[in-house]
Scaffold this active site. Sequence first.
Site, PDB file in Angstrom:
ATOM      1  N   LYS A 105      17.679 -42.877 -11.413  1.00  0.00           N
ATOM      2  CA  LYS A 105      17.206 -42.986 -12.883  1.00  0.00           C
ATOM      3  C   LYS A 105      16.633 -44.764 -13.138  1.00  0.00           C
ATOM      4  CE  LYS A 105      20.621 -44.531 -15.347  1.00  0.00           C
ATOM      5  NZ  LYS A 105      22.650 -43.820 -15.598  1.00  0.00           N
TER       6      LYS A 105
ATOM      7  N   ARG B 113      29.203 -40.551 -26.701  1.00  0.00           N
ATOM      8  CA  ARG B 113      27.178 -40.454 -26.470  1.00  0.00           C
ATOM      9  C   ARG B 113      26.997 -39.146 -26.957  1.00  0.00           C
ATOM     10  NH1 ARG B 113      25.369 -44.888 -21.965  1.00  0.00           N
ATOM     11  NH2 ARG B 113      25.666 -42.144 -21.106  1.00  0.00           N
TER      12      ARG B 113
ATOM     13  N   TYR C 235       7.361 -74.193 -24.400  1.00  0.00           N
ATOM     14  CA  TYR C 235       7.472 -74.330 -25.748  1.00  0.00           C
ATOM     15  C   TYR C 235       9.070 -74.282 -26.087  1.00  0.00           C
ATOM     16  CZ  TYR C 235       3.710 -71.078 -24.255  1.00  0.00           C
ATOM     17  OH  TYR C 235       2.449 -70.907 -23.883  1.00  0.00           O
TER      18      TYR C 235
ATOM     19  N   MET D   5       5.194 -66.443 -20.349  1.00  0.00           N
ATOM     20  CA  MET D   5       5.091 -65.172 -19.544  1.00  0.00           C
ATOM     21  C   MET D   5       4.969 -65.175 -17.912  1.00  0.00           C
ATOM     22  SD  MET D   5       1.585 -62.602 -21.035  1.00  0.00           S
ATOM     23  CE  MET D   5       1.950 -62.882 -22.521  1.00  0.00           C
TER      24      MET D   5
HETATM   25  C1  LIG Z   1      23.824 -44.116 -14.993  1.00  0.00           C
HETATM   26  C2  LIG Z   1      24.534 -43.326 -14.755  1.00  0.00           C
HETATM   27  C3  LIG Z   1      25.731 -43.172 -13.785  1.00  0.00           C
HETATM   28  C4  LIG Z   1      25.603 -44.192 -12.888  1.00  0.00           C
HETATM   29  O1  LIG Z   1      26.156 -45.904 -13.469  1.00  0.00           O
HETATM   30  P1  LIG Z   1      26.732 -47.026 -12.194  1.00  0.00           P
HETATM   31  O2  LIG Z   1      27.443 -47.726 -13.090  1.00  0.00           O
HETATM   32  O3  LIG Z   1      25.169 -47.512 -12.182  1.00  0.00           O
HETATM   33  O4  LIG Z   1      27.226 -46.664 -11.328  1.00  0.00           O
HETATM   34  C5  LIG Z   1      26.173 -42.633 -13.089  1.00  0.00           C
HETATM   35  N1  LIG Z   1      26.541 -41.027 -14.584  1.00  0.00           N
HETATM   36  C6  LIG Z   1      25.807 -41.122 -14.996  1.00  0.00           C
HETATM   37  C7  LIG Z   1      26.201 -40.144 -15.659  1.00  0.00           C
HETATM   38  C8  LIG Z   1      24.803 -42.106 -15.294  1.00  0.00           C
HETATM   39  O5  LIG Z   1      23.758 -41.605 -16.689  1.00  0.00           O
END
Ligand SMILES: *Cc1c(COP(=O)(O)O)cnc(C)c1O
Length: 361
Positions: A37, A132, A255, A303
């Site tokens: 992702k 969550r 800055y 930047m």
């Molecule tokens: C992002 C995610 C993972 C991976 O987690 P890591 O800590 O990067 O290994 C696994 N399961 C779900 C449902 C996730 O959203």
Amino acid sequence: MTLYRPAQAIINLAALKHNLQQVRKLAPSSKVMAVIKANGYGHGIQRAANALSACDAYGVASIDEAITLRQAGFLHRIVLLEGLFSEAEVIQALNHRLDIAVHAFHQLDWLMSLDASQHISIWLKFDTGMHRLGFYPEDSDAIAERLSQLKCSTQIHLMSHFSSADTDEAFTMKQFNRLLEIDKRFQAPKSIANSAGIQRFPQTHMNWVRPGIMLYGASAGVEGSDETVNLKPAMVLKSKVMNLKWVDAGETVGYGNTWQAEQKTLLAVVAVGYGDGYPRHAPAGTPVWICGRKVPLAGRVSMDMITVDVTEIADQIRMGDEAILWGEGVTVDEVAEKCGTIGYELLCQVTPRVPRIEIEV
Ligand SMILES: *Cc1c(COP(=O)(O)O)cnc(C)c1O
């Protein structure tokens, strides 16, 4: 490709492959869902998918990521880790043969319109403590009842997600045992371990492990693991020294005039900044790797530029020298710690203007 700015992210495909092999070694009896992702944690989703194609499935956060993979020709199982965001996505999930997490009753309702000729693979997501997404264990009977009302055929997996496998063993075990308890009702393949769980709790690997961060060679925050698990950073963020200048003792830099030279100081201006995803809140002293040494950031991140105190390497440093922000000499986790964040955020945050250059060594 002509690079007009020297900032670039070198993505090492061999490191991604190596890290996947390390996951296989740690979890030899489990299938591996490679989590790609957020544009493959900043490495490029297609690039990551290609390098990690020896996995058993991909995990993504949204249907557009999944469709990108299908259109690129990937035939793997692809799991939408958060499931569908709207009913309109049901048909797309079917057409592209996507597995969907189902974490709430409204998502189950969206499947009611499917008919007997259709098939969908469902990962029932349970809330074992993260609070969550996910059904409560007590929802199990009601879920089973709804599933029995679906006209389409289904394949069921169970999943949950650890909230603190890096730090809290007792809580992690509580989550794991809750999923086992839920499984008495469903008797399905199960998945709960993220990178931290994979590294720290082999007993939680179950049928599917879901590594993300460790595939990219960064820390999942498990103390001691960074030494024992042999991972290679998949991204080197680097740029070049675009100017060198001496400032007198007492002069301020950058800055806000936040940094003051205590002595006559040689500054290297490096062509990278928050416009590239180098964190603006990196404090003075954050290490940068130049001439095979760690040298400290001086003054605020701009930047497009940072300034680094290179007085101690004044004899060696030259205009155009390479400056590595992380991935070699300095880890992304060291920079993250200085910034009060985690490597995950810094990797995801590298902006599109930074060219990703593939290597395989
Ligand atoms: C992002 C995610 C993972 C991976 O987690 P890591 O800590 O990067 O290994 C696994 N399961 C779900 C449902 C996730 O959203």
